[in-house]
Design a protein around this motif. Structure first.
Motif, PDB file in Angstrom:
ATOM      1  N   LYS A  74       0.849  -1.193   0.000  1.00  0.00           N
ATOM      2  CA  LYS A  74       0.000   0.000   0.000  1.00  0.00           C
ATOM      3  C   LYS A  74       0.880   1.236   0.000  1.00  0.00           C
ATOM      4  N   PHE A  75       0.471   2.231  -0.761  1.00  0.00           N
ATOM      5  CA  PHE A  75       1.212   3.469  -0.865  1.00  0.00           C
ATOM      6  C   PHE A  75       0.330   4.612  -0.378  1.00  0.00           C
ATOM      7  N   GLU A  76       0.874   5.467   0.476  1.00  0.00           N
ATOM      8  CA  GLU A  76       0.152   6.644   0.938  1.00  0.00           C
ATOM      9  C   GLU A  76       0.284   7.740  -0.113  1.00  0.00           C
ATOM     10  N   ILE A  77      -0.808   8.429  -0.380  1.00  0.00           N
ATOM     11  CA  ILE A  77      -0.797   9.515  -1.353  1.00  0.00           C
ATOM     12  C   ILE A  77      -0.410  10.800  -0.645  1.00  0.00           C
ATOM     13  N   GLN A  78       0.632  11.463  -1.127  1.00  0.00           N
ATOM     14  CA  GLN A  78       1.067  12.748  -0.585  1.00  0.00           C
ATOM     15  C   GLN A  78       0.989  13.766  -1.704  1.00  0.00           C
ATOM     16  N   MET A  79       0.235  14.821  -1.469  1.00  0.00           N
ATOM     17  CA  MET A  79       0.092  15.870  -2.470  1.00  0.00           C
ATOM     18  C   MET A  79       1.379  16.695  -2.497  1.00  0.00           C
ATOM     19  N   LEU A  80       1.735  17.223  -3.661  1.00  0.00           N
ATOM     20  CA  LEU A  80       2.961  17.982  -3.827  1.00  0.00           C
ATOM     21  C   LEU A  80       2.677  19.472  -4.012  1.00  0.00           C
ATOM     22  N   HIS A  81       3.624  20.284  -3.619  1.00  0.00           N
ATOM     23  CA  HIS A  81       3.649  21.726  -3.870  1.00  0.00           C
ATOM     24  C   HIS A  81       2.364  22.412  -3.400  1.00  0.00           C
ATOM     25  N   ASP A  82       1.638  23.053  -4.311  1.00  0.00           N
ATOM     26  CA  ASP A  82       0.425  23.801  -3.940  1.00  0.00           C
ATOM     27  C   ASP A  82      -0.841  23.058  -4.367  1.00  0.00           C
ATOM     28  N   ARG A  83      -0.738  21.746  -4.506  1.00  0.00           N
ATOM     29  CA  ARG A  83      -1.879  20.951  -4.961  1.00  0.00           C
ATOM     30  C   ARG A  83      -2.776  20.558  -3.785  1.00  0.00           C
ATOM     31  N   VAL A  84      -4.090  20.452  -4.109  1.00  0.00           N
ATOM     32  CA  VAL A  84      -5.099  20.086  -3.124  1.00  0.00           C
ATOM     33  C   VAL A  84      -5.929  18.956  -3.720  1.00  0.00           C
ATOM     34  N   MET A  85      -6.221  17.924  -2.913  1.00  0.00           N
ATOM     35  CA  MET A  85      -7.102  16.838  -3.344  1.00  0.00           C
ATOM     36  C   MET A  85      -8.455  17.040  -2.673  1.00  0.00           C
ATOM     37  N   ILE A  86      -9.524  16.994  -3.471  1.00  0.00           N
ATOM     38  CA  ILE A  86     -10.855  17.341  -2.983  1.00  0.00           C
ATOM     39  C   ILE A  86     -11.860  16.257  -3.360  1.00  0.00           C
ATOM     40  N   ARG A  87     -12.698  15.904  -2.388  1.00  0.00           N
ATOM     41  CA  ARG A  87     -13.828  15.008  -2.648  1.00  0.00           C
ATOM     42  C   ARG A  87     -15.076  15.878  -2.770  1.00  0.00           C
ATOM     43  N   TRP A 134     -19.405  22.676  -3.823  1.00  0.00           N
ATOM     44  CA  TRP A 134     -18.668  22.532  -2.569  1.00  0.00           C
ATOM     45  C   TRP A 134     -18.007  21.162  -2.522  1.00  0.00           C
ATOM     46  N   GLY A 135     -16.838  21.118  -1.929  1.00  0.00           N
ATOM     47  CA  GLY A 135     -16.123  19.866  -1.742  1.00  0.00           C
ATOM     48  C   GLY A 135     -15.353  19.898  -0.442  1.00  0.00           C
ATOM     49  N   GLU A 136     -14.837  18.745  -0.051  1.00  0.00           N
ATOM     50  CA  GLU A 136     -14.057  18.627   1.186  1.00  0.00           C
ATOM     51  C   GLU A 136     -12.601  18.340   0.850  1.00  0.00           C
ATOM     52  N   VAL A 137     -11.693  19.063   1.491  1.00  0.00           N
ATOM     53  CA  VAL A 137     -10.262  18.873   1.272  1.00  0.00           C
ATOM     54  C   VAL A 137      -9.832  17.561   1.927  1.00  0.00           C
ATOM     55  N   CYS A 138      -9.205  16.678   1.135  1.00  0.00           N
ATOM     56  CA  CYS A 138      -8.754  15.378   1.630  1.00  0.00           C
ATOM     57  C   CYS A 138      -7.235  15.285   1.728  1.00  0.00           C
ATOM     58  N   GLY A 139      -6.532  16.219   1.108  1.00  0.00           N
ATOM     59  CA  GLY A 139      -5.077  16.215   1.160  1.00  0.00           C
ATOM     60  C   GLY A 139      -4.537  17.523   0.630  1.00  0.00           C
ATOM     61  N   THR A 140      -3.378  17.944   1.177  1.00  0.00           N
ATOM     62  CA  THR A 140      -2.758  19.194   0.737  1.00  0.00           C
ATOM     63  C   THR A 140      -1.259  19.005   0.586  1.00  0.00           C
ATOM     64  N   GLY A 141      -0.681  19.773  -0.330  1.00  0.00           N
ATOM     65  CA  GLY A 141       0.757  19.766  -0.507  1.00  0.00           C
ATOM     66  C   GLY A 141       1.444  20.663   0.513  1.00  0.00           C
ATOM     67  N   ASN A 142       2.772  20.627   0.541  1.00  0.00           N
ATOM     68  CA  ASN A 142       3.555  21.394   1.523  1.00  0.00           C
ATOM     69  C   ASN A 142       3.412  22.905   1.378  1.00  0.00           C
ATOM     70  N   ASN A 143       3.136  23.394   0.165  1.00  0.00           N
ATOM     71  CA  ASN A 143       3.067  24.838  -0.054  1.00  0.00           C
ATOM     72  C   ASN A 143       1.654  25.411   0.028  1.00  0.00           C
ATOM     73  N   VAL A 144       0.685  24.605   0.440  1.00  0.00           N
ATOM     74  CA  VAL A 144      -0.689  25.092   0.610  1.00  0.00           C
ATOM     75  C   VAL A 144      -0.742  25.867   1.920  1.00  0.00           C
ATOM     76  N   ARG A 145      -1.292  27.102   1.863  1.00  0.00           N
ATOM     77  CA  ARG A 145      -1.240  27.976   3.031  1.00  0.00           C
ATOM     78  C   ARG A 145      -2.585  28.241   3.681  1.00  0.00           C
ATOM     79  N   LEU A 146      -3.670  28.253   2.919  1.00  0.00           N
ATOM     80  CA  LEU A 146      -4.939  28.757   3.444  1.00  0.00           C
ATOM     81  C   LEU A 146      -5.988  27.698   3.756  1.00  0.00           C
TER      82      LEU A 146
END
Length: 106
Positions: A5-18, A46-58
């Motif tokens: 199994k691999f954990e998903i990690q978002m990169l940079h300023d990317r956001v994963m949304i459901r 509207w959606g819910e944030v499920c993951g964020t990258g390291n450069n996401v600030r808000l």
């Protein structure tokens, strides 16, 4: 041997949304019933944030965000669909406490 199994990690300023599931039908402010088959062009959702990258600030995981789902990238993970987008493409975040909100509540 089972697949690792691999954990998903978002990169940079990317956001994963459901995305939130649309109701079967909705009502306008005047009480008119709008069937689920009616598609409104340029409608934000509207959606819910499920993951964020390291450069996401808000935004953070669990936040409700307003976005345009039509022009974003979609990915399936274990049979569920998610959107991947840049933080700057989000239009709003719903939060319980703010100093500069709209005065509207979900």
């Amino acid at each position: 041997m089972p697949d690792p199994k691999f954990e998903i990690q978002m990169l940079h300023d990317r956001v994963m949304i459901r995305l939130e599931q649309e109701a079967e039908e909705r009502r306008s402010g005047a009480g008119i019933v709008i069937p689920a088959t009616v598609k409104t062009p340029n409608r934000l959702v509207w959606g819910e944030v499920c993951g964020t990258g390291n450069n996401v600030r808000l935004v953070k995981v669990g936040d409700k965000v307003l976005l345009n789902a039509e022009d974003q990238l979609e990915v399936d993970v274990h049979g569920k669909s998610y959107l991947v987008m840049r933080e700057r493409d989000l239009h709003a975040v719903a939060t319980q406490e703010t100093d500069h909100g709209t005065g509207l509540y979900l």
